[in-house]
Write a protein that holds these residues in place. Structure first.
Motif, PDB file in Angstrom:
ATOM      1  N   LEU A1662       0.689  -1.156   0.114  1.00  0.00           N
ATOM      2  CA  LEU A1662      -0.083  -0.005  -0.108  1.00  0.00           C
ATOM      3  C   LEU A1662       0.982   1.360   0.075  1.00  0.00           C
ATOM      4  N   SER A1663       1.916   1.136  -0.762  1.00  0.00           N
ATOM      5  CA  SER A1663       2.905   2.508  -0.841  1.00  0.00           C
ATOM      6  C   SER A1663       2.311   3.497  -1.783  1.00  0.00           C
ATOM      7  N   MET A1664       2.830   4.681  -1.786  1.00  0.00           N
ATOM      8  CA  MET A1664       2.236   5.851  -2.701  1.00  0.00           C
ATOM      9  C   MET A1664       2.091   5.466  -4.141  1.00  0.00           C
ATOM     10  N   GLY A1665       3.194   4.639  -4.607  1.00  0.00           N
ATOM     11  CA  GLY A1665       3.444   4.145  -5.802  1.00  0.00           C
ATOM     12  C   GLY A1665       2.338   3.255  -6.198  1.00  0.00           C
ATOM     13  N   ALA A1666       2.179   2.157  -5.391  1.00  0.00           N
ATOM     14  CA  ALA A1666       1.150   1.093  -5.592  1.00  0.00           C
ATOM     15  C   ALA A1666      -0.188   1.861  -5.874  1.00  0.00           C
ATOM     16  N   LEU A1667      -0.485   2.778  -4.716  1.00  0.00           N
ATOM     17  CA  LEU A1667      -1.876   3.389  -5.043  1.00  0.00           C
ATOM     18  C   LEU A1667      -2.004   4.164  -6.179  1.00  0.00           C
ATOM     19  N   GLN A1668      -1.044   4.864  -6.657  1.00  0.00           N
ATOM     20  CA  GLN A1668      -0.991   5.913  -8.140  1.00  0.00           C
ATOM     21  C   GLN A1668      -1.337   4.780  -8.957  1.00  0.00           C
ATOM     22  N   GLU A1669      -0.564   3.615  -9.155  1.00  0.00           N
ATOM     23  CA  GLU A1669      -0.820   2.441 -10.039  1.00  0.00           C
ATOM     24  C   GLU A1669      -2.475   2.038  -9.974  1.00  0.00           C
ATOM     25  N   LEU A1670      -2.749   1.703  -8.715  1.00  0.00           N
ATOM     26  CA  LEU A1670      -4.250   1.612  -8.797  1.00  0.00           C
ATOM     27  C   LEU A1670      -5.158   2.269  -9.346  1.00  0.00           C
ATOM     28  N   SER A1671      -4.914   3.704  -8.569  1.00  0.00           N
ATOM     29  CA  SER A1671      -5.807   4.636  -8.993  1.00  0.00           C
ATOM     30  C   SER A1671      -5.847   4.916 -10.610  1.00  0.00           C
ATOM     31  N   HIS A1690     -14.477  -9.250 -14.654  1.00  0.00           N
ATOM     32  CA  HIS A1690     -14.925  -9.495 -13.424  1.00  0.00           C
ATOM     33  C   HIS A1690     -13.994  -9.783 -12.322  1.00  0.00           C
ATOM     34  N   CYS A1691     -12.882 -10.373 -12.698  1.00  0.00           N
ATOM     35  CA  CYS A1691     -11.627 -10.842 -11.905  1.00  0.00           C
ATOM     36  C   CYS A1691     -11.314  -9.455 -11.147  1.00  0.00           C
ATOM     37  N   PHE A1692     -11.125  -8.402 -12.081  1.00  0.00           N
ATOM     38  CA  PHE A1692     -10.676  -7.211 -11.297  1.00  0.00           C
ATOM     39  C   PHE A1692     -11.762  -6.557 -10.354  1.00  0.00           C
ATOM     40  N   LEU A1693     -12.924  -6.660 -10.496  1.00  0.00           N
ATOM     41  CA  LEU A1693     -13.794  -6.219  -9.743  1.00  0.00           C
ATOM     42  C   LEU A1693     -14.033  -7.025  -8.249  1.00  0.00           C
ATOM     43  N   SER A1694     -13.610  -8.427  -8.478  1.00  0.00           N
ATOM     44  CA  SER A1694     -13.788  -9.167  -7.443  1.00  0.00           C
ATOM     45  C   SER A1694     -12.654  -8.737  -6.709  1.00  0.00           C
ATOM     46  N   ASN A1695     -11.430  -8.693  -7.346  1.00  0.00           N
ATOM     47  CA  ASN A1695     -10.110  -8.362  -6.476  1.00  0.00           C
ATOM     48  C   ASN A1695     -10.159  -7.046  -6.011  1.00  0.00           C
ATOM     49  N   LEU A1696     -10.594  -6.112  -6.551  1.00  0.00           N
ATOM     50  CA  LEU A1696     -10.676  -4.638  -6.128  1.00  0.00           C
ATOM     51  C   LEU A1696     -11.374  -4.548  -4.727  1.00  0.00           C
ATOM     52  N   HIS A1697     -12.625  -5.368  -4.917  1.00  0.00           N
ATOM     53  CA  HIS A1697     -13.170  -4.945  -3.644  1.00  0.00           C
ATOM     54  C   HIS A1697     -12.793  -5.426  -2.655  1.00  0.00           C
ATOM     55  N   CYS A1722     -11.760   4.212  -5.138  1.00  0.00           N
ATOM     56  CA  CYS A1722     -13.087   3.724  -4.861  1.00  0.00           C
ATOM     57  C   CYS A1722     -14.021   4.398  -5.693  1.00  0.00           C
ATOM     58  N   ALA A1723     -13.931   5.571  -6.085  1.00  0.00           N
ATOM     59  CA  ALA A1723     -14.587   6.275  -7.096  1.00  0.00           C
ATOM     60  C   ALA A1723     -14.559   5.620  -8.393  1.00  0.00           C
ATOM     61  N   ASN A1724     -13.314   5.177  -8.899  1.00  0.00           N
ATOM     62  CA  ASN A1724     -13.127   4.583 -10.127  1.00  0.00           C
ATOM     63  C   ASN A1724     -13.997   3.368 -10.221  1.00  0.00           C
ATOM     64  N   ILE A1725     -13.945   2.335  -9.179  1.00  0.00           N
ATOM     65  CA  ILE A1725     -14.593   1.194  -8.834  1.00  0.00           C
ATOM     66  C   ILE A1725     -16.115   1.220  -9.101  1.00  0.00           C
ATOM     67  N   MET A1726     -16.622   2.340  -8.331  1.00  0.00           N
ATOM     68  CA  MET A1726     -18.010   2.212  -8.219  1.00  0.00           C
ATOM     69  C   MET A1726     -18.238   2.938  -9.724  1.00  0.00           C
ATOM     70  N   GLU A1727     -17.670   3.857 -10.291  1.00  0.00           N
ATOM     71  CA  GLU A1727     -17.907   4.279 -11.662  1.00  0.00           C
ATOM     72  C   GLU A1727     -17.914   3.069 -12.632  1.00  0.00           C
ATOM     73  N   TYR A1728     -16.985   2.111 -12.192  1.00  0.00           N
ATOM     74  CA  TYR A1728     -17.077   1.041 -13.386  1.00  0.00           C
ATOM     75  C   TYR A1728     -18.425   0.236 -13.285  1.00  0.00           C
ATOM     76  N   CYS A1729     -18.623  -0.114 -11.676  1.00  0.00           N
ATOM     77  CA  CYS A1729     -19.908  -0.708 -11.685  1.00  0.00           C
ATOM     78  C   CYS A1729     -21.095  -0.215 -12.106  1.00  0.00           C
ATOM     79  N   GLN A1730     -21.284   1.188 -12.069  1.00  0.00           N
ATOM     80  CA  GLN A1730     -22.352   1.975 -12.352  1.00  0.00           C
ATOM     81  C   GLN A1730     -22.460   1.923 -14.098  1.00  0.00           C
ATOM     82  N   THR A1731     -21.204   1.927 -14.775  1.00  0.00           N
ATOM     83  CA  THR A1731     -21.229   1.689 -16.412  1.00  0.00           C
ATOM     84  C   THR A1731     -21.615   0.380 -16.533  1.00  0.00           C
TER      85      THR A1731
END
Length: 1988
Positions: A1662-1671, A1690-1697, A1722-1731
């Motif tokens: 959970l370093s800064m760099g890892a968070l940037q990549e995730l974001s 779907h695999c991303f979704l299950s992992n991300l959550h 979180c916003a990106n994931i929720m946007e993905y779900c919404q899409t």
């Protein structure tokens, strides 16, 4: 009274008198401006000193006696000072000794104490003795100089009329008060012997040097007094009484031991002779009448009467010869008077002239003139003595012809008597007079010394033929057809008549006379002609022997007869010229005759080359052959020596020298070939060893050395002696070395001086041989020659042999070193000894040999190494460290250095010594030993230090005296002294660069035995500190700094001043010496301020280079001083220098160099506003003005004979880097090469064209000299500009910012930029200077940008701070064209004008510099970036209010300053059109890495302000964009290499980042994004393999760079990946129309690199760099969610959550960016779900389900990942994320929203009341922006406020971003929740649990591959076919009930209220108003309704 009695610590008997002499010297001799006024003041002040010449002040014993008890006042000091008893005792002794007042004696002692450091080794009493006599000398010299400046009859100094009138009037008054008698009294009274006796008695004499100095001062006083009288009589006659007094004094004069007068009495004699001189009447000058009126001889009868009776008085004088001279002078004056009309009144006296002349002749007048006057050394050093004696001799011959005739008749008579007595063998008669003999000898002696090159002897030659060339110009002005003056005709007749029928007794005298009269180029020519014509008139004589004994014919005929006679074994009756009984050999009389003839011959051929060639080539005489023949005969060595000298004179012509060598070899004068069977040697070697050694006289050896020396210089034969022996010079060298030089100290000498003459003569040959030797590779190869059928080794060049002996511990080197030791020992005695001059010359040759060996040894040893020869040599500098056999100490180098101590008497030896020391100083290993040797013995150490200091202190040194002026010995000595100083400073500079301890530190007075930094520098004499070279350098530089004209040295000796400044700079720049030096300069000297105030130094064009270098070193030193004082917080020092450099108000310069109190306290700001009237140029700008940017380049060579390309090649081969680091051509080497080339040409044509060829060689050399000058000039300008730039940078960067307020700072930068702009844009600005200018421009722009930004941060907008908006286009273009505008606009507009002007300068640069100068381009791009940055709007706090404004309000808002400036910038950029675009784009794609990065950045910035997209269109259409995109593929390999643990270079990474930044900027417009997709950007990135090379984070943790500069491999990987992801994100955002095409391409990239993406998404870190990549990844995935892509993702979704958002937040909330990134994920994931939900179906019943119907929330809230499975029901589908997670996210987001909102409000409040914040809180805020402990403490308060403000703006904007994201997450969570609940609670049909097959997954019925394909193809919504049915089969009723219950509990009233509050507080001013409200209502409805 007390004030009058105050002690003058400068000593009234010395200080003021020294000042008087300096003023007189400055006004009269150096002609300084404004000096007449100063002279007037000084003479009024010191008139009494002149009137009572040398009178001492009266006694004041009582007053002084009380000084030890009551104290005594001292001038310039407050109160009284008690003096020690010992000092008073010494004062009384001194008072009695010199008979001066006690107070004056006390003053002298105090001054002596003060001056003691200048006289090491002397006590104050001894120094006081020196000062006493020095004061006297100053008065005497001043008197002499004043009298010399008078208007008069003999000479003029070309002074201004005003000055001459003043000094004439002043000296007339002195003379009327009895000056003559006073001078005569003093000359009689003062005597060195008497003074020494008195001093000896009172122990007033110190060491030998002190004794010599005292005696020299006393002698100089007497001499100056006598010279004053002499100068007076030269210009004006004395009165009757004064003349009689002078005659009276001369009556008592006695001669020295050798019969000559001393120089003082000679001056008085000459004074009288000038007094009686009337010869000036004949000259007919303009003021002749005035002079006649003033002449008492004509106007005062009593005067004539008195002088006549006094001289006619038969009372004999102590020196009858002197009386005879005076009588002769008076007789001649009377004779002249008798011929004048005024003389008729004086008939009774003028008739006595004959009688007087007879008396004079009886007194042996001519003999006394020769012995008494010419015998005095000083006679030949004074031009006007020579002229007066010349007029005496010539007047006698011209005015008294009858007397001359009588003398001749008498001589003829005497000759007959002598002849008879010889015939009869009786004694010579006693009555013989030798007057004519004496006269001839006098003429010969007098004219043979011509130290001034006057060639006065020309008056004796009357040209018989009309002269064709005007160079033969005698006193008849060289007019061919003009009749020569009567006097000249008479003198010429005298010479010819004396030679006719010459009696044998006068033969030698006549030859000697001719020898004197032949002294000079034209005289020699006439004499040669005379001897030629004498022989020709008698050529038809019957005997065949010429009649005139004085002719070439006769001489050479006699020589041939001698030769014939002596060669035979039997006597020859014709051998003798005179009728003696025939004797074998030569009689003494004949010997003298032959010697005289040879001397005459030598003189003529020395001066006249024509005579030399004519005689040598004469077929009958063949003088060279005859002379060489004589040398083989048994002739006395003296005659042989004369013959050798004569041959040497012939050898001056190279043509003769070459044949002379061969003749020498042939005659075997020195036996070089030993005949077989010959037992003993023959030739000169035998004569030396057997004859000369036994006689203890060595004329032959000296003659041979002289001949060799001359021949070696003229011509050096290579094949000398070929055929008979091994050819070459070696036998001669062996003889000179082994038989002459090495045994010379052990031989016996009858005349002690001859020992040194021999040494001098032989060393001169060695010196010349080594000087002309250049080591060649062939010297080290053993060549063989064939000799009588066998191969023998060839000889090496003589120089090689000498080098070999000097580079070995050979007897020759040992003897040279012992000679040096002997020399310095003899000089230390300060006593005259026989042969001193020759010893000094021999020592000089030794020093030159060592110097040459040191110069040539490097090349010699290099060639030796390369040749792999077996010779063994050691470097000379190591041999010099050997032990001396005499002293048993290693003191050779010390002995060499001791010659510096004798620089005053031996300037040349000191010069060579300095050169040798400088060579040795280049070797670091020797320096350490040298310091030890120099400091080993304290007495020697003090002497050496004194020697070095004395050389540097020398005031007689003069620069600019070129070598050509060496004819004047004074000039030569001045030049040598100057060059010695140069070498010594270079020695210091070289040594300072080496490690400590070194010679320079010792000489400059630093500690060499302790750490250097512990040195405590003091003024000389303080705490026993001796005067060191540093003091000498500073006193040289400080002279004149208190005056308006500035330091004297910078103008008088520019090169010397430059080196002095360099030494000071080096001392300040070296870390060890910097502290002590700067402290000393600052406190004791106020050095920098006093010198900087005189900048810029403006010198004449020839010294401009030196002036620039002086300023460079001074500015560099000033930069260091500013930096150091700023760091040490010495604020007043810094401020004083800053204001001096930057003020544009005139400074009031105080005479004492101190500034007034008010000046100290005020700051620069008061001086920088436009409202003041009188402005001066800022010092910094004046310095810039002094650097001329134009440089005249030499024209191309115009060659007729040589090939230009080849010449250029030769020139480049001769180039080397000199000491200053400039590449220059070695002109001497080039000259040698070209002359060798010319000499190599064969054939008649080449000989004919030789003059033309040499002329062309000359023009090539002149061209090269000019090129060297240009290079030096450019180099000096570059150096000066660099120093100026470093000073400017230090001023702007290192000095405390509050010293220069922001407004003034901008004004200063503006001035500097405008000045640079004007200089750069001038047509002839030199391109070589541009890179430095560009660097300066870059720095200035950076500071301007910084200044503007800091102003903005302080709250003033662009409009308020600098008036950026108030500029009109017309004014703008005015600046563009002329770079100038009158100061009519306010300060605000100015900045803008300046900016635009400067902006144009940058573009001008760009377009004119082509492709070269990478550094220049980099600087310009940097400047441009900084410039464009100024128009960039700064961060403003997001108050969340702005969104409330209506759209109309925003559209109609006035344009702010930033937009306006951006618009103007763009207009200027566009005005340069395509050319600028082309340059920038080309640099962005190609060139140096730094330029490329900067060009990319500039392009990025321009694209950001280019609203019309013109640049974008150009970049796209011209193909540059495609080039950039395609280059990404090429970057792939380089980027892959970056991921290795130790990367080669990081350059590719930086360039890649710059490219991606630009591409991202392009992608921000829809047009750009489409263009990028069209260029195949994504396709290029898909092919890049670097993305798959994720480094292992743990493995590389060990490899981290300790400094932290090089990022770890993982960080480097992220630096590559993140820009790509950002670029994708921007493309996906920008492509609205073609979104699907972009998304599909990006998706393809994701699929290709799926493994990497999976790994990154599953990353546990959970370093800064890892968070940037995730974001970024989640953002891209959410945007690429195309219809039907659900299953891939779907695999991303299950992992991300499985990321627990709040725990991530807890981890990194400390970092603002961390919190934003987590919420963003979180916003990106929720946007993905919404899409996905929206894409699957517009209605809930057909929607797909992303979350399982479980309402329970995850439990883990304590950081780390939540183990979700533990909290969910253990069902088969529990792996799917539960709907409870969404609810949980919703709750947390709501809670966080309020937290962030609260924080946002608090920060806003702080920002608004920033001034009221407590200091602790400010510190806390700053801590976020300042790294390192204690960093905040050092920051000034103003700066702290700015930092706190910046931090608060960051916090506010960060919170605003978080609020925006939280609000978005809340909205999407509610939507997803609503959609799922609607489906589960309304549309889902539950199934029984038992229906489910065991092991079946939750989404068991996934879509088949075919369906996926069809879905991807159709991009439609999800087909309704059984989507719902699929879902229904998986959910049980129990799940649904549980879901409903959990949801109802979770989604309670509190949460709903919160959500509505969020909407009320935030969303209503944003966009989707009432969206939350509607969703909350719907969810609430769903949860409340009963299940149908």
């Amino acid at each position: 009274m007390a004030a009058q009695m105050a002690v003058n610590s400068g000593a009234s008997l010395w200080g003021p008198l020294k000042e008087l002499w300096e003023t007189v010297d400055g006004a009269v001799l150096r002609r300084q401006p404004e000096s007449v006024h100063l002279l007037d003041l000084q003479l009024k002040k010191h008139k009494a000193n002149f009137l009572s010449l040398f009178k001492n002040p009266a006694e004041q014993r009582e007053k002084v006696r009380k000084a030890s008890t009551e104290g005594i006042p001292i001038q310039g000091q407050q109160g009284s000072r008690l003096l020690p008893e010992q000092l008073l005792k010494e004062a009384f002794i001194l008072s009695d000794l010199f008979d001066i007042g006690e107070l004056a004696a006390l003053e002298l002692l105090l001054a002596g104490e003060q001056q003691q450091p200048h006289f090491p080794g002397l006590t104050r009493g001894l120094v006081a003795v020196l000062l006493y006599w020095d004061g006297k000398r100053c008065v005497a010299n001043s008197l002499r100089t004043l009298i010399q400046s008078r208007q008069g009859k003999t000479f003029t100094l070309d002074l201004s009329g005003e000055l001459v009138a003043y000094t004439t009037c002043f000296t007339d008054e002195l003379m009327s008060q009895g000056l003559t008698k006073r001078i005569l009294t003093l000359v009689s009274e003062i005597s060195v012997t008497r003074e020494f006796e008195r001093l000896q008695k009172e122990r007033g004499l110190g060491n030998e040097k002190h004794r010599k100095e005292v005696s020299d001062l006393i002698k100089e006083c007497r001499q100056a007094l006598a010279d004053s009288l002499f100068s007076w009589t030269c210009q004006s006659p004395l009165t009757k009484d004064d003349t009689l007094a002078l005659i009276g004094h001369l009556e008592t004069v006695t001669a020295q031991a050798d019969g000559s007068l001393d120089s003082v009495n000679l001056a008085l004699v000459m004074a009288l002779l000038y007094c009686l001189d009337v010869s000036f009447i004949e000259q007919g000058t303009e003021d002749r009448e005035d002079l006649l009126q003033a002449l008492p001889l004509l106007t005062e009868r009593q005067y004539v009467s008195a002088v006549h009776s006094r001289l006619m008085d038969c009372q004999p004088w102590k020196l009858p010869g002197l009386q005879a001279v005076c009588r002769m002078a008076w007789a001649l004056s009377l004779r002249v008077l008798s011929q004048l009309p005024q003389g008729s009144a004086l008939v009774e006296f003028t008739e006595g002239d004959e009688a007087l002349a007879d008396l004079a002749l009886l007194g042996d007048v001519f003999l006394f003139m020769k012995e008494g006057m010419l015998g005095c050394e000083s006679f030949s050093q004074e031009e006007f003595y020579i002229r007066r004696l010349h007029s005496l001799i010539t007047d006698f011959l011209a005015l008294m012809p009858m007397k001359v005739k009588q003398l001749r008749n008498r001589a003829d008579e005497d000759a007959r008597l002598v002849h008879m007595s010889l015939q009869m063998d009786s004694e010579l008669p006693a009555s013989l007079r030798k007057d004519l003999d004496h006269l001839m000898t006098l003429i010969g002696e007098f004219y043979s010394k011509d130290s001034f090159g006057l060639e006065l002897g020309l008056e004796f030659w009357c040209p018989t033929e009309s002269l064709q060339h005007t160079s033969l110009q005698g006193s008849y002005l060289g007019m061919a057809l003009q009749r020569p003056p009567h006097k000249q005709v008479v003198l010429s007749k005298f010479v010819r008549q004396m030679g006719d029928l010459l009696p044998s007794t006068l033969y030698i005298s006549y030859l000697r006379m001719l020898k004197g009269l032949a002294n000079g180029p034209q005289c020699a020519h006439y004499c040669f002609s005379l001897l030629k014509t004498n022989g020709a008139t008698h050529s038809d004589n019957i005997q065949g022997v010429s009649g005139s004994p004085v002719s070439w014919e006769h001489f050479f005929h006699s020589l041939m007869l001698y030769h014939e006679n002596l060669r035979r074994d039997f006597p020859n009756p014709d051998a003798s010229q005179y009728r003696h009984p025939p004797l074998r050999g030569i009689t003494q009389r004949e010997l003298e005759g032959l010697t005289s003839f040879l001397e005459l011959l030598t003189t003529i051929i020395t001066w006249s080359e024509n005579a030399r060639l004519a005689l040598c080539e004469h077929p009958q005489w063949t003088p060279v052959v005859v002379m060489l023949g004589l040398l083989q005969c048994s002739v006395p060595p003296v005659l042989k020596a004369e013959v050798l000298h004569c041959l040497a004179a012939f050898g001056k012509s190279p043509e003769i020298a070459a044949s002379l060598w061969q003749s020498l070899e042939y005659t075997q004068i020195l036996q070089t070939v030993r005949a077989p069977g010959q037992r003993q040697a023959a030739g000169i070697e035998v004569e030396l060893n057997e004859i000369e050694s036994s006689c203890e006289e060595y004329p032959l050896t000296r003659g041979f050395c002289h001949l060799t020396s001359t021949l070696v210089e003229s011509s050096m034969p290579v094949n000398l002696g070929a055929g008979l022996r091994v050819p070459g010079f070696q036998p001669y060298l062996n003889f000179l070395r082994d038989s002459v030089f090495l045994p010379f100290p052990t031989r016996a000498y009858r005349r002690p001086a001859e020992k040194w003459e021999v040494a001098d003569a032989v060393l001169e040959v060695f010196h010349k041989l080594l000087r002309d030797y250049e080591p060649q590779p062939s010297d080290f190869v053993q060549e063989m020659v064939e000799l009588q059928g066998e191969q023998v080794p060839a000889h090496k060049p003589p120089g090689h042999s000498i080098m070999f002996h000097l580079l070995n511990d050979s007897p020759m080197l040992a003897l040279c070193l012992s000679l040096l030791e002997e020399g310095v020992r003899q000089l230390d005695t300060y006593a005259p000894f026989p042969g001193k001059k020759h010893l000094e010359s021999a020592v000089l040759h030794c020093l030159c040999l060592l110097d040459l060996a040191l110069q040539k040894e490097v090349m010699y040893m290099d060639l030796l190494r390369e040749s792999q020869s077996s010779l063994l040599v050691s470097p000379l500098e190591q041999l010099l460290q050997g032990v001396s056999p005499q002293t048993r100490r290693a003191d050779h180098i010390v002995n060499i250095a001791r010659y510096l101590y004798h620089s005053s008497s031996n300037p040349e030896a000191a010069f060579q010594s300095a050169k040798i020391l400088r060579h040795i100083a280049n070797y670091p290993n020797i320096q350490n030993r040298l310091v030890g040797d120099f400091t080993h013995d304290q007495a020697v150490s003090d002497k050496l230090m004194a020697g070095f200091v004395e050389c540097l202190d020398n005031e007689e040194a003069e620069e600019g005296a070129e070598r050509e002026d060496d004819s004047d010995p004074q000039n030569k000595v001045s030049r040598i002294r100057h060059e010695t100083q140069i070498h010594m400073l270079n020695l210091l500079i070289t040594s300072l660069e080496l490690k400590t301890p070194n010679l320079a530190l010792y000489l400059l007075g630093y500690e060499v035995k302790k750490p250097v930094s512990t040195t405590n520098l003091q003024d000389p004499g303080v705490l026993g500190c001796p005067r060191s070279c540093l003091h000498a350098i500073l006193s040289l530089l400080q002279r004149g700094t208190e005056k308006r004209s500035g330091p004297v040295l910078t103008q008088q000796a520019p090169h010397l001043a430059e080196l002095c400044y360099q030494v000071i700079y080096q001392l300040c720049a070296c870390p060890d010496t910097s502290g002590p030096t700067m402290r000393y300069l600052r406190t004791s000297q106020d050095f920098l301020f006093s010198h900087l105030q005189h900048l810029p130094f403006i010198l004449s064009s020839e010294y401009r280079i030196a002036a620039l270098s002086q300023m460079s070193w001074l500015m560099k030193t000033a930069a260091i001083e500013l930096r150091v004082t700023s760091l040490n917080r010495q604020r007043s020092h810094t401020q004083r220098l800053v204001s001096l450099l930057l003020d544009d108000q005139p400074h009031t310069q105080h005479s004492d160099g101190e500034t007034g109190m008010e000046e100290e306290t005020r700051s620069v700001s008061g001086f920088l506003h436009f409202d003041t009237v009188s402005k001066v140029r800022r010092k910094l700008l004046s310095v810039l003005d002094a650097i001329d940017f134009s440089q005249d380049m030499p024209e191309l060579l115009q060659l007729d004979f040589f090939e230009r390309a080849q010449i250029e090649q030769v020139i480049s081969n001769c180039e080397h880097v000199n000491e200053q680091g400039h590449t220059v051509c070695n002109v001497k080497l080039l000259h040698r090469v070209l002359v060798a080339e010319v000499n190599a040409l064969q054939g008649m044509a080449a000989i004919g064209q030789r003059p033309l060829l040499m002329e062309e060689v000359n023009s090539i050399l002149q061209q090269v000299v000019e090129r060297n000058r240009v290079r030096r000039s450019l180099s000096a300008k570059r150096h000066a500009l660099r120093s100026w730039r470093s000073l400017v940078e230090t001023l702007l960067t290192a000095c405390p910012s509050d010293l220069i307020p922001a407004d003034d700072r901008q004004l200063i930068i503006r001035d500097l930029l405008l000045d640079l702009h004007d200089k750069v844009l001038s047509e002839d600005a030199a391109g070589e200077l541009m890179p430095i200018v560009a660097g300066a421009v870059f720095t200035l722009t950076a500071h301007l940008s910084q200044s503007v930004l800091s102003e903005q941060q302080q709250g003033a907008g662009l409009e308020a701070s600098s008036g950026f908006a108030s500029i009109a286009n017309s004014a703008l273009h005015l600046i563009l064209h002329y770079g100038e505008i009158y100061i009519t606009v306010s300060h605000c507009c100015w900045i803008n004008h300046a900016l635009v002007t400067f902006y144009n300068m940058i573009f001008f640069f760009f377009l004119n510099q082509g492709g070269g100068y990478q550094r220049l381009r980099a600087h310009l791009y940097g400047s441009l970036l900084y410039y464009l940055q100024m128009a960039q709007k700064p961060d403003e706090p997001d108050t969340l209010q702005t969104a409330g404004k209506a759209m109309w309000e925003r559209l109609t808002a006035p344009e702010d300053g930033f937009s306006k400036l951006q618009r103007e910038n763009l207009a200027i950029i566009e005005s340069y059109g395509k050319s600028l675009m082309e340059v920038v784009c080309r640099d962005a794609c190609d060139g140096h890495e730094i330029s490329r990065m900067l060009a990319l950045a500039v392009l990025d910035r321009i694209l950001s302000i280019d609203r019309q997209n013109q640049w974008l269109v150009y970049v796209c259409n011209s193909g540059y964009l495609r080039t950039l995109v395609e280059s990404l593929r090429q970057d792939d390999v380089a980027l892959q290499s970056l991921l290795t643990p130790q990367p080669p270079l990081l350059k590719p990474l930086y360039i890649y980042e710059s490219k991606m930044a630009l591409l991202t900027r392009v992608a921000k417009t829809g047009q750009g994004a489409v263009e990028l997709l069209r260029c195949g950007l994504v396709a290029q990135l898909i092919e890049c393999q670097v993305f798959d090379m994720v480094p292992d984070s743990d493995a590389h943790r060990v490899m981290r760079d300790a400094s932290g500069f090089i990022p770890s491999p993982l960080d480097r990987y992220r630096q590559i990946l993140l820009p790509t992801l950002r670029l994708f994100q921007v493309i996906l955002t920008s492509t609205t129309m073609n979104h699907q095409q972009g998304a599909a391409q990006v998706l393809q990239w994701l699929i290709v690199h799926a493994d990497t993406i999976q790994a990154l998404l599953r990353c546990q870190e959970l370093s800064m760099g890892a968070l940037q990549e995730l974001s970024l990844l989640t953002g891209i995935i959410s945007k690429t969610a195309l219809p039907g892509i659900l299953l891939n993702n779907h695999c991303f979704l299950s992992n991300l959550h499985s990321h627990d958002y709040s725990s991530a937040l807890l981890c990194s909330v400390s970092d603002l960016r961390g919190a934003v990134l987590c919420v963003q994920v979180c916003a990106n994931i929720m946007e993905y779900c919404q899409t996905l939900l929206l894409q699957s179906s517009a209605q809930a019943q057909f929607s797909i389900c992303l979350f399982s119907p479980s309402g329970s929330e995850p439990a883990g809230r304590d950081g780390g990942r939540a183990d979700l499975s533990s909290t969910l029901p253990s069902m088969a589908y529990s792996r799917a994320p539960s709907l409870g997670l969404v609810l949980y996210l919703l709750k947390n987001s709501a809670a966080d929203f309020f937290r962030f909102h609260q924080s946002h409000r608090q920060s806003l409040g702080k920002l608004q009341s920033l001034d009221q914040l407590p200091p602790e809180e400010l510190k806390e805020l700053c801590q976020g922006l300042v790294s390192g402990p204690g960093g905040v403490e050092k920051i000034p308060s103003v700066q702290r406020n700015l930092l706190a403000k910046r931090r608060l703006v960051q916090l506010i904007n960060n919170r605003a971003k978080l609020l925006s994201l939280c609000s978005y997450v809340i909205e999407t969570c509610l939507f997803v929740l609503w959609r799922h609940l609607e489906y589960y609670l309304l549309h889902c049909t539950p199934t029984d649990p038992k229906d489910l097959l065991p092991g079946a997954g939750l989404f068991r019925s996934r879509l088949t591959d075919g369906e996926i394909r069809s879905r991807l193809n159709s991009f439609g919504g999800l087909q309704a076919s059984g989507g719902r049915g699929l879902s229904l089969s998986r959910v049980s009723q129990q799940d649904l009930d549980l879901l409903k219950g959990d949801m109802a509990a979770g989604f309670g009233e509190a949460l709903q209220k919160k959500l509505l509050e969020v909407e009320g507080q935030y969303s209503q001013v944003r966009s989707r108003y009432t969206f939350i409200q509607a969703l909350v209502r719907r969810i609430r409805g769903l949860l409340r309704q009963p299940k149908s």
